[in-house]
Design an enzyme around this catalytic site. Structure first.
Site, PDB file in Angstrom:
ATOM      1  N   ARG A 112       0.841  -1.198   0.000  1.00 28.47           N
ATOM      2  CA  ARG A 112       0.000   0.000   0.000  1.00 28.47           C
ATOM      3  C   ARG A 112       0.882   1.256   0.000  1.00 28.47           C
ATOM      4  NH1 ARG A 112      -5.116   1.861  -1.012  1.00 28.47           N
ATOM      5  NH2 ARG A 112      -6.124   2.845   0.759  1.00 28.47           N
ATOM      6  N   THR A 387     -10.055   0.393  -9.332  1.00 30.62           N
ATOM      7  CA  THR A 387      -9.081  -0.494  -8.719  1.00 30.62           C
ATOM      8  C   THR A 387      -9.054  -1.681  -9.655  1.00 30.62           C
ATOM      9  OG1 THR A 387      -9.766   0.322  -6.567  1.00 30.62           O
ATOM     10  CG2 THR A 387      -8.666  -1.777  -6.559  1.00 30.62           C
ATOM     11  N   THR A 405      -4.339  -0.504  -7.048  1.00 33.97           N
ATOM     12  CA  THR A 405      -5.140   0.678  -7.366  1.00 33.97           C
ATOM     13  C   THR A 405      -4.299   1.940  -7.459  1.00 33.97           C
ATOM     14  OG1 THR A 405      -7.101   1.926  -6.684  1.00 33.97           O
ATOM     15  CG2 THR A 405      -5.625   1.227  -4.939  1.00 33.97           C
ATOM     16  N   GLU A 426      -4.129   8.352  -3.595  1.00 37.20           N
ATOM     17  CA  GLU A 426      -4.518   7.504  -2.475  1.00 37.20           C
ATOM     18  C   GLU A 426      -4.664   8.276  -1.161  1.00 37.20           C
ATOM     19  OE1 GLU A 426      -6.026   4.208  -2.915  1.00 37.20           O
ATOM     20  OE2 GLU A 426      -4.218   4.156  -4.126  1.00 37.20           O
ATOM     21  N   GLY A 480     -13.778   0.435  -4.534  1.00 36.40           N
ATOM     22  CA  GLY A 480     -13.803   1.241  -3.314  1.00 36.40           C
ATOM     23  C   GLY A 480     -14.604   0.544  -2.220  1.00 36.40           C
TER      24      GLY A 480
END
Ligand code: GLY
Length: 582
Positions: A112, A387, A405, A426, A480
């Site tokens: 992430r 995504t 994503t 993000e 999402g």
């Protein structure tokens, strides 16, 4: 002379018909989707790749056919998607991987994005403490430190069997040689032309004011050079050297925060997945900083208390149960979840049988929970979400589920000058102000506040399901906030309603997330009795246009009792998606 009696009857009949017309239309729509037979699953004797683009799935298939394993294929597919599916496939974003090896060992990789080191809690608020509109969504300040390349490098280092450069070669070729735009790709590039122009002070390849046409060939030479540097130097080809300098220069030019120190500090994290059982199956899913696994555990454990099959698929009782469970799971998400490296996240407690039982105990079968006193978030924003998910099973039985994503379509819409790739937006997944809804209408608090080096909370839910020690389902989806509920419904479709892979993927979906207090519905989900049943229970129903194309779009591999791989790409909602097996 007219007969007054006949006129009165005609008026009454006409009125009844006008009043009934919407119900008839709803029921016809429901039958249309309900009875339309899903095409057969894509069959593979031993291997299957499902992704958002046929060209990427072909590359994954070729890697597996050449003797590569599921991780090799995942690396190749990810980099290919960064070329052919730029609204979400990426090297400038991040994601999560859940894997299960043929011997049953499993794990999760967190790649992430992180907040830049110069980020701070109130960076999206003005002097009066109000949210600066769009600052966390558009442009350079919205960008988190990318994790995608480091994630792929870490996965390859630990599990890869083929040469890294060979896995990137097809993506380099696609970027340099070009590919033909599908109707969907042309539409997506055209939809964001104004943003590409407004948010870049150079002319990225995708910018074409007179518009892209279906069948146009598009080439990305700068992206090909960047991918070549990554092919030659591994993660250093992105986080150091020319690519890093170009990224930092882009940030400097546009007022972004990412520096070389951010790139040096970025590291993906191997994490223990969230594991739990559902009706005799074991579910393996993504832990925080994604909320996916925790929420999915709460939902499925909550659903286990009901005879879901008897309720009937998408009946009022079924949707009511889902919505009431979702109301509670998403409320917990907003309160408790965040980056476990920064805040205390009580994962074990949230997914414990005892907690879920107590938490879900107050659900009434005939009455929705009253949320009238709770402020609503917003959902139906203009911004689109995107995504992408990859499900892969290799001939040895290793399984990989990866969701990645840029957040919004094309992320921040910023392309790194000279390097040719989009950067994520993000940062909007943080709670930029307590109880300020993000673009998905999701709320959050201090647990998910911005802090330097912290990861923003996600909903991505790459998930693997086994039964009696055998691989059964590899599943995930973009969308999402709807990611969690789409995976939830797909697992119920397969486990409770015995659907085939493609049926489970194609089935119409409903979504709810505590706030706003609505049941969001895809066209065709409800029959008239279901609609009446939900309204009688007090639910507010909303036909959500965004379900079309973007949401509820699942990519799955179901493994049959005979060991065959049954792939299902969501080409109905996604168009270019494709499952390829052998
Ligand atoms: N950016 C969407 C998510 O991570 O949930």
């Amino acid at each position: 002379m007219e007969n007054p009696q006949r006129t009165a009857i005609a008026i009454i009949l006409g009125t009844v018909l006008v009043l009934l017309a919407p119900f008839v239309a709803l029921q016809l729509d429901h039958w249309r989707y309900h009875w339309r037979l899903a095409p057969p699953d894509t069959h593979g004797d031993t291997a299957m790749v499902v992704s958002a683009h046929g060209l990427a799935s072909e590359i994954g298939r070729d890697v597996l056919a050449a003797g590569g394993n599921a991780f090799d294929a995942a690396v190749a597919v990810n980099f290919a998607l960064a070329v052919v599916y730029q609204q979400a496939g990426n090297i400038g974003g991040g994601g999560f991987m859940v894997y299960r090896l043929a011997d049953g060992a499993n794990g999760a990789l967190d790649f992430r994005e992180k907040a830049p080191l110069a980020a701070h809690r109130d960076m999206y608020l003005d002097a009066d403490g109000n949210v600066i509109k769009g600052a966390s969504l558009r442009g350079h300040l919205a960008v988190g430190v990318p994790g995608a390349v480091a994630g792929m490098a870490a996965a390859h280092e630990k599990f890869g069997s083929m040469a890294w450069a060979d896995l990137l070669a097809p993506a380099v070729d696609l970027a340099r040689g070009g590919f033909v735009l599908s109707p969907k790709a042309a539409k997506m590039f055209n939809r964001y032309q104004k943003d590409f122009a407004a948010l870049n002070d150079h002319t990225p390849v995708v910018l074409k004011p007179d518009g892209w046409r279906v069948g146009d060939k598009i080439r990305f030479p700068a992206l090909a050079d960047t991918l070549t540097r990554i092919a030659e130097n591994g993660r250093d080809g992105f986080y150091k050297g020319l690519t890093a300098r170009l990224l930092v220069a882009e940030m400097d030019a546009g007022g972004g925060l990412i520096t070389q120190a951010d790139l040096d500090a970025y590291a993906p994290v191997w994490r223990a997945p969230v594991r739990f059982s559902y009706r005799g199956h074991e579910v393996i899913s993504m832990p925080p900083p994604s909320s996916g696994g925790v929420a999915l555990a709460q939902l499925l454990k909550g659903a286990e208390a009901y005879d879901v099959r008897r309720m009937g698929h998408n009946s009022a009782a079924h949707i009511h149960m889902m919505v009431e469970l979702e109301r509670r799971a998403y409320a917990d998400r907003a309160s408790y979840l965040g980056d476990p490296d920064f805040v205390d996240v009580p994962v074990d407690r949230l997914v414990s049988d005892a907690y879920v039982k107590t938490r879900m105990a107050a659900i009434e079968p005939w009455q929705k929970t009253d949320s009238r006193d709770i402020r609503e978030g917003r959902v139906d924003r203009v911004e689109s979400v995107e995504t992408t998910h990859i499900s892969i099973v290799d001939p040895a039985g290793n399984a990989v589920a990866i969701t990645t994503t840029l957040n919004g379509n094309f992320g921040s819409k910023v392309v790194v000058r000279g390097a040719g790739f989009f950067l994520n937006n993000e940062m909007d997944d943080f709670a930029i102000k307590p109880d300020h809804a993000n673009q998905f209408g999701l709320l959050g608090n201090a647990q998910n506040a911005v802090a330097p080096g912290k990861r923003m909370l996600s909903s991505m839910t790459p998930t693997i399901v086994t039964k009696d020690g055998d691989l059964r389902l590899v599943v995930g989806t973009p969308g999402g906030a709807t990611i969690i509920t789409s995976v939830f419904q797909t697992i119920m479709n397969v486990v409770d309603f015995d659907m085939r892979a493609q049926q489970g993927v194609n089935a119409r979906k409903a979504h709810s997330q505590w706030q706003p207090d609505l049941v969001m519905l895809e066209r065709g989900t409800l029959s008239v009795p279901s609609m009446i049943g939900l309204m009688r229970r007090g639910h507010r129903l909303y036909a959500w246009p965004r379900f079309k194309y973007e949401l509820g779009r699942v990519e799955a591999v179901l493994i049959g009792d005979d060991g065959a791989r049954r792939g299902a790409a969501d080409y109905v909602r996604g168009k270019d998606d494709r499952a390829i097996g052998f």
